[in-house]
Structure formats: structure tokens, C-alpha cells
Design an enzyme around this catalytic site. Structure first.
Site, mmCIF file in Angstrom:
data_model
loop_
_atom_site.group_PDB
_atom_site.id
_atom_site.type_symbol
_atom_site.label_atom_id
_atom_site.label_comp_id
_atom_site.label_asym_id
_atom_site.label_seq_id
_atom_site.Cartn_x
_atom_site.Cartn_y
_atom_site.Cartn_z
ATOM 1 C CB THR A 87 4.279 1.359 -3.640
ATOM 2 O OG1 THR A 87 3.174 0.538 -3.988
ATOM 3 C CG2 THR A 87 5.030 0.740 -2.484
ATOM 4 N N PRO A 109 0.823 -1.211 0.000
ATOM 5 C CG PRO A 109 -0.705 -1.497 1.735
ATOM 6 C CD PRO A 109 0.544 -2.064 1.163
ATOM 7 C CE LYS A 165 -1.104 -1.204 -4.931
ATOM 8 N NZ LYS A 165 -0.374 -0.649 -3.776
ATOM 9 C CB THR A 166 -4.057 4.925 -7.012
ATOM 10 O OG1 THR A 166 -4.459 3.834 -6.200
ATOM 11 C CG2 THR A 166 -5.277 5.629 -7.543
ATOM 12 C CG HIS A 181 17.445 -0.435 26.317
ATOM 13 N ND1 HIS A 181 17.086 -1.721 26.625
ATOM 14 C CD2 HIS A 181 17.196 -0.292 24.993
ATOM 15 C CE1 HIS A 181 16.650 -2.337 25.547
ATOM 16 N NE2 HIS A 181 16.702 -1.480 24.537
ATOM 17 C CD GLU A 182 17.069 3.167 22.977
ATOM 18 O OE1 GLU A 182 17.734 2.938 21.947
ATOM 19 O OE2 GLU A 182 16.016 2.547 23.244
HETATM 20 P P1 ADP Z 1 -1.317 2.911 -3.705
HETATM 21 O O1 ADP Z 1 -2.397 3.025 -4.711
HETATM 22 O O2 ADP Z 1 -0.160 2.084 -4.158
HETATM 23 O O3 ADP Z 1 -1.775 2.501 -2.353
HETATM 24 P P2 ADP Z 1 -1.258 5.714 -4.070
HETATM 25 O O4 ADP Z 1 -0.996 5.814 -5.520
HETATM 26 O O5 ADP Z 1 -2.667 5.873 -3.653
HETATM 27 O O6 ADP Z 1 -0.690 4.361 -3.494
HETATM 28 O O7 ADP Z 1 -0.328 6.753 -3.312
HETATM 29 C C1 ADP Z 1 -0.828 7.693 -2.418
HETATM 30 C C2 ADP Z 1 -0.099 8.992 -2.528
HETATM 31 O O8 ADP Z 1 1.256 8.846 -2.120
HETATM 32 C C3 ADP Z 1 -0.024 9.506 -3.932
HETATM 33 O O9 ADP Z 1 -1.130 10.280 -4.233
HETATM 34 C C4 ADP Z 1 1.249 10.330 -3.927
HETATM 35 O O10 ADP Z 1 1.015 11.602 -3.395
HETATM 36 C C5 ADP Z 1 2.123 9.570 -2.967
HETATM 37 N N1 ADP Z 1 2.979 8.613 -3.674
HETATM 38 C C6 ADP Z 1 2.936 7.274 -3.564
HETATM 39 N N2 ADP Z 1 3.863 6.695 -4.333
HETATM 40 C C7 ADP Z 1 4.518 7.682 -4.969
HETATM 41 C C8 ADP Z 1 5.579 7.708 -5.920
HETATM 42 N N3 ADP Z 1 6.171 6.582 -6.348
HETATM 43 N N4 ADP Z 1 6.000 8.923 -6.368
HETATM 44 C C9 ADP Z 1 5.426 10.051 -5.926
HETATM 45 N N5 ADP Z 1 4.413 10.089 -5.045
HETATM 46 C C10 ADP Z 1 3.954 8.921 -4.558
HETATM 47 ZN ZN ZN Z 2 16.358 -1.713 22.509
HETATM 48 MG MG MG Z 3 -4.412 2.950 -4.250
#
Ligand code: ADP
Ligand code: ZN
Ligand code: MG
Length: 607
Positions: free
Chosen positions: A210, A208, A212-213, A428-429
Site C-alpha cells: 500500500t 503489503p 508504507k515504504t 455457468h458464467e
Molecule cells: P509497502 O511498503 O506498503 O509494502 P511499498 O511502499 O514497498 O509498499 O510499495 C511498493 C511500490 O508500489 C512502490 O514503490 C510504488 O511504486 C507502488 N506504490 C505502492 N503504494 C503506492 C501509492 N500509494 N502511490 C503510488 N505508488 C504506490
Molecule cells: Zn461461478
Molecule cells: Mg515495504
């Protein structure tokens, strides 16, 4: 019709019967109509009571003996309900009779015309609405009267897409593969005249956010064609026939608008392997899927319609979807690497005023594993922070804070930590940081923080690789495990008891050790073989156990993992024991400042 529909039908019929009975009883409650003469005879004998006198009508209840009186008057036996109704005449004697016989009465104004109308019309309207509602659900859209598919379809048509490939970065391979599609949409005859096979469907596969839309839109934008989109989840309706009707609508629309792009988001919602889902609504989803397959098969690709679908769960798709002539092209849209992240940041900061000190390279290095949507979110958050502080440009500090927010939820500086806890976290850190500074020189410690963020992380030590890593040697993996142990070791040495704070570290350390033994063949005892296999396309999907591991091997695996972990633990321990002063110095600074980075940190760790 599946179970759910059947249940609904029964519920609806039941409801209507109840409502119907209620009104029937209300309007047809038994009342004997008697003449005014009869009424007067009864009144004189005192055989009526509780009268309600309106302008034109009198109603009331019979008293004992009324039946006999009416029998005599009518000369035939009568069976009386408890109430009567009669038309009122102009009769001066009337009230006198009532008074003489001491009959209880009440005078009421006539119900107005509107009340009468409403008392009839409203229930009828309600009934009609109810039936319409049921019809909408059950009448198949082919009936033609109510085209459910059309009226409710969430099909979005966008004619002028402004998005182009210039708005997409970090997914160059996917872009390359999609360029051909654009050619085809622009000059279909170039392909068809050569007899070249034209792709019908492209499946975009990736986690999600990345892009795609965004990519699908960019294809439409670049080709200058309309973009018709629908979400797979909106196909999945509870009621029979709706999903399939929407698919038909979708393709009918596309045919009218060709050349164009059909985009089906979340296709896994409809495209799951058939006959496997335990949940209800399965049957309907299968109808929808079958319809989709049929439409795709029947579609002539020469018309210039390309179907693009997106999913982040390719492994659950019905294989039928991936057969030739359907989604025969799969384009992987993966998480961006550090260069890709920088390019994405550049796109999203195009219209921002950035301060001199903002270095997108550093931000990109700070955000490994993040996807485009996260980066867009960070940029937006940083701009908001800067605006809130009334700055004229967005500064690096705003980005740092935005990253922290996006990584671990909103900073909760007000969250209370007892001084004892704070000290423990600092040790710890610092333990992580010290071990890292010794064992993993290629991944510099960039930042150490003891500010609590979100729920889980109490503090964190951040290391940045000098370059994106794809391969790790055995030595480096062992070093990673030792660094993870650093926190717990430091706590143990300085507090003499351990806390729950190291749970996540242990989990990660164990997972690395397990992978070394079971997946990378790095155990000398077990030798170069794997014991698990990956099931799907993505590297970040979990491994699956191989089915056949003998009991003896299982024991060996456990032993090897334990041995590896012990080795790393001892390593971390000796490193920290040798550098107690350094660690104390680091802890002191951390308690003062809560966050250490840059030069100051390097001075403490690497000098
Ligand atoms: P998906 O459909 O893979 O879940 P989206 O296309 O809906 O992701 O991405 C959501 C928003 O994140 C986009 O509208 C854009 O603003 C940003 N975004 C995601 N991937 C990219 C990318 N590769 N380059 C530039 N902007 C991106
Ligand atoms: Zn730790
Ligand atoms: Mg999408």
C-alpha cells in the site's frame, strides 16, 4: 545461550576434534629414526623391506628380528614401531646389498619444497579459518576485536531521497498525518521552543504494497534528511548479541546523521509479543526487542531523529512498542479507493505514452481491492505488452490484458479445455451474468470471460459498481448471493448434473449469508445481535467466533444460514428459468468469442 547455539557449539567442537585427530595421526605416525649404520646392519641381515628411497632419506618397514639386532647394537631393549626412517649417505655398496638380500625398494623424487609447505600450511590455515568463523559467531561484539554488528548490519543509508509526496497517492489521510513530522524535521526549534511534545516514533500500519515504504521515504525526501533503513527480519539472527548490536549501531549512526529518519521495515519480525513464539530464536529476538525499546527510551527527540516503522500485522506487536515515548503514533495506510487507484495509476503512467482510448477511470474501476504495488505492476506489464507488440503507445487492450494477468496469473490460452467443459463454463458464467443483470442493476456486468486463467478460475463474470460501495442493504446482499448461485443453477438446468466448478461461489455465498446472520443482525429469528467480533484494525481480517454461543443458538444460526441460502437459490433458479432463450443466446456468443464486454454484452444482457 539457547538450544540451537548449544547444539552448534557441540557440533563445532566435535568437528574440530575429528580434524585434529586426523592430522595428528598423519604427522605423528610412529616412525623409528635409526642411524645409517644401524640401517646398513639391518639391511645386510635382510631385516628391512619395502624401502622408499628419496634423495636424502630412506624409509621402510622393519622385518622380523630387527628389534633384536637393534637391541644388540644399542645395548638396550627397544620397542619398535612398524616403520623406520634414516638419513641417506653416499654409499656405493648400498644398492648391491639390497639386491643381494632381495630387499624390495623403490626410488622416489624428493617432494618439492612447495608441496611440503602446502601440506603443512593448508591444514593450518583451514583450522585458523574455522576458528575465526566460530569466533565471529560466538564472540560478543562488545569484545571490540570483531564488531559483528557493524560488519554484517544491513543498515542502508540514503542521503538524497528523491521521493516526495507527489509520488504517493490514494493514501491522503496518512499523508496529512505525516506532514507534521516533516515540519518537525525541518524546523525542530519551532517545536522545542514551545515545549511541544515531539513524536518519537510513527508506526505505519497497512496491507503489503500500500506504499508504507514509499511514504517513509517521501517523508525523508520532503524534509530533505537522510533515510536510514533496516528490515526487521534482518535483525533476527540466530546468534546471540548480533541483533541487539545492530540496534545499537542503528541508533549510533542516526545520532551522527541527525536530523534524519530511521525506518524499520517489517517490525513485526522483532516486535512480536514477547514470550509467545513457539519457534526457536525467540530469546535472541527478545534481546533485540528489548534493546530497541531501551534505545528508543534513551533517545532525546530534540536531536531530530524520527523513527518510522512499518508492519502489516499490528495485532501481533508487543504492546510495549506502542507505549508513549515509543511508537505513540499509529498511521493507517489502507487500500486505495477507486479515486485513489486512479490517482496512483496517473502517477505511474506519467512517463508512458498512452493511446487515446486509455481511460484510467475504467482501469481503476476494474481493480477494486488492489494496492499501489499491484497497480504499478499492471502499468509496467501493460507497457511491456505494448512494447512487445511494437506499438507506439500503450493501448487500453494492453491494460486489459495486464489486469487479467495480474488478477489471475498469466493468461493460459493454450490450456486445453474439452468442448464439453468449455460449454459448461459458458453456461455457468452466463448464469451469473443473467442473474446479475436482473438483480443488481447498480453493478453492471462489465465483462464475461470463459478463458481459463491461472489454476483456480475457469472463467469469470465481472461486475463494476457505479460508485465505490461502503454499505449494502439486506436486499443487495441477498441479490449478491443469488448472483453467486447463478452459475450453479444454470449448470443444473442445462446439464442435469452439477460439477465442482461452483465451489468458490458456494463458499462466498455461504460467507455472505453467515455474515448477514452472525454479524449484521439481519436474521429476523435471531434478531439484531452479533455473534462474532473483529479482533484487529483491518476490515479484511477474519471474524473471530464469540466464545459463548449456546447450543440452541448455534442450531438457530445454522438454520438461518441454510434458509437464507435456499431463498437466494430459488430466486436465481426462477430468474434463469424465465430467461432460457436469453441465456442460450449469451452462451452461443460466448462459445464463439470467449470474452464479451462493452456494448455487445450490454446488448445481450440489458436490452
Ligand atoms: P509497502 O511498503 O506498503 O509494502 P511499498 O511502499 O514497498 O509498499 O510499495 C511498493 C511500490 O508500489 C512502490 O514503490 C510504488 O511504486 C507502488 N506504490 C505502492 N503504494 C503506492 C501509492 N500509494 N502511490 C503510488 N505508488 C504506490
Ligand atoms: Zn461461478
Ligand atoms: Mg515495504
Amino acid at each position: 545461550m539457547n538450544q540451537w547455539n548449544r547444539f552448534l557449539l557441540v557440533a563445532v567442537i566435535f568437528g574440530i576434534t575429528i580434524i585434529g585427530l586426523y592430522f595428528l595421526q598423519y604427522y605423528l605416525s610412529p616412525v623409528e629414526r635409526i642411524s645409517y649404520y644401524e640401517f646398513k646392519v639391518l639391511a645386510k641381515k635382510g631385516q628391512v623391506e619395502n624401502l622408499i628411497i628419496k634423495k636424502n632419506e630412506i624409509t621402510g618397514a622393519f622385518r622380523e628380528g630387527a628389534a633384536e639386532t637393534l637391541h644388540q647394537l644399542r645395548k638396550k631393549p627397544v620397542k619398535l614401531p612398524p616403520y623406520f626412517k634414516t638419513i641417506k649417505a653416499e654409499d656405493p655398496e648400498f644398492i648391491k646389498i639390497l639386491e643381494e638380500r632381495e630387499i624390495n625398494f623403490e626410488v622416489r623424487a624428493e617432494a618439492t619444497f612447495w608441496i611440503t609447505v602446502l601440506s603443512w600450511v593448508v591444514p593450518i590455515l583451514l583450522l585458523i579459518l574455522f576458528w575465526l568463523f566460530i569466533f565471529k559467531r560466538f564472540v560478543s561484539p562488545e569484545g571490540g576485536i570483531m564488531s559483528v554488528g557493524k560488519s554484517k548490519a544491513k543498515i542502508y543509508v540514503e542521503n538524497e531521497i528523491k521521493v516526495t509526496f507527489a509520488d504517493v497517492a490514494g493514501v491522503d489521510e496518512a499523508v496529512e498525518e505525516l506532514k507534521e513530522i516533516i515540519e518537525f524535521l525541518k524546523y525542530p526549534q519551532k517545536f522545542t521552543s514551545l515545549g511541544a511534545k515531539i513524536p518519537k516514533g510513527v508506526l505505519l500500519v497497512g496491507p503489503p504494497g500500500t506504499g508504507k515504504t514509499l511514504l517513509a521515504k517521501a517523508v525523508a525526501g520532503e524534509a530533505g534528511v537522510p533515510f536510514i533503513s533496516i528490515s526487521g527480519s534482518s535483525f533476527v539472527e540466530m546468534f546471540v548479541g548480533v541483533g541487539a548490536a545492530r540496534v545499537r549501531d542503528l541508533f549510533a549512526q542516526a545520532e551522527k546523521m541527525a536530523p534524519c529518519i530511521i525506518f524499520i521495515d517489517e517490525i513485526d519480525a522483532v516486535g512480536r509479543v514477547r514470550g509467545l513464539s513457539p519457534a526457536g530464536g525467540t530469546e535472541e529476538r527478545e534481546h533485540t526487542l528489548t534493546q530497541l525499546l531501551t534505545e528508543m527510551d534513551g533517545f532525546d527527540p530534540k536531536k531530530g531523529v524520527i523513527i518510522i516503522a512499518a508492519t502489516n500485522r499490528p495485532e501481533i506487536l508487543d504492546p510495549a512498542l506502542l507505549r508513549p515515548g515509543r511508537f505513540d503514533r499509529v498511521v493507517v495506510v489502507d487500500r486505495p479507493d477507486v479515486k485513489g487507484r486512479e490517482a496512483i495509476l496517473r502517477i505511474h503512467t506519467r512517463n508512458l505514452k498512452l493511446a487515446e482510448d486509455v481511460d484510467l477511470k475504467v482501469i481503476a474501476a476494474r481493480t477494486p481491492g488492489m494496492v499501489g504495488a499491484d497497480l504499478a505492476n499492471i502499468v509496467n506489464e501493460a507497457a511491456l505488452l505494448a512494447a512487445r507488440k511494437g506499438k507506439r503507445a500503450v493501448e487500453m487492450e494492453d491494460f486489459e490484458e495486464a489486469i487479467d494477468r495480474v488478477i489471475a496469473g498469466l493468461a493460459k490460452k493454450s490450456r486445453y479445455l474439452s468442448p464439453e467443459e468449455k460449454k459448461r463454463i459458458a453456461y455457468h458464467e452466463a448464469g451469473h451474468a443473467i442473474v446479475a443483470s436482473v438483480l443488481t442493476p447498480k453493478e453492471k456486468v462489465h465483462r464475461v470471460s470463459i478463458i481459463p486463467r491461472g489454476i483456480a478460475a475457469l472463467g469469470y463474470t465481472l461486475q463494476l459498481p457505479e460508485e465505490e460501495r461502503y454499505l449494502y442493504t439486506k436486499e443487495e446482499l441477498l441479490a449478491k448471493i443469488a448472483v453467486l448461485f447463478g452459475g450453479r443453477v444454470a449448470e443444473e438446468l442445462f446439464f442435469k448434473e452439477i460439477s465442482t466448478g461452483a465451489q468458490n461461489d458456494l463458499e462466498r455465498a455461504t460467507e455472505i449469508a453467515r455474515a448477514m446472520v452472525m454479524d449484521y443482525g439481519m436474521s429476523e429469528v435471531l434478531g439484531p445481535q452479533t455473534f462474532r467480533k473483529r479482533e484487529a484494525l483491518f476490515l479484511d481480517l477474519p471474524f473471530k467466533e464469540r466464545e459463548l454461543i449456546s447450543e440452541k443458538t448455534a442450531i438457530l444460526i445454522d438454520e438461518e444460514i441454510a434458509k437464507t441460502l435456499k431463498l437466494c437459490y430459488d430466486k436465481a433458479k426462477s430468474i434463469i428459468e424465465e430467461r432460457k432463450e436469453k441465456l442460450e443466446a449469451l452462451v452461443e456468443k460466448l462459445l464463439q468469442r470467449e470474452v464479451l464486454e462493452g456494448e455487445e454484452l450490454a446488448e445481450l444482457l440489458y436490452k
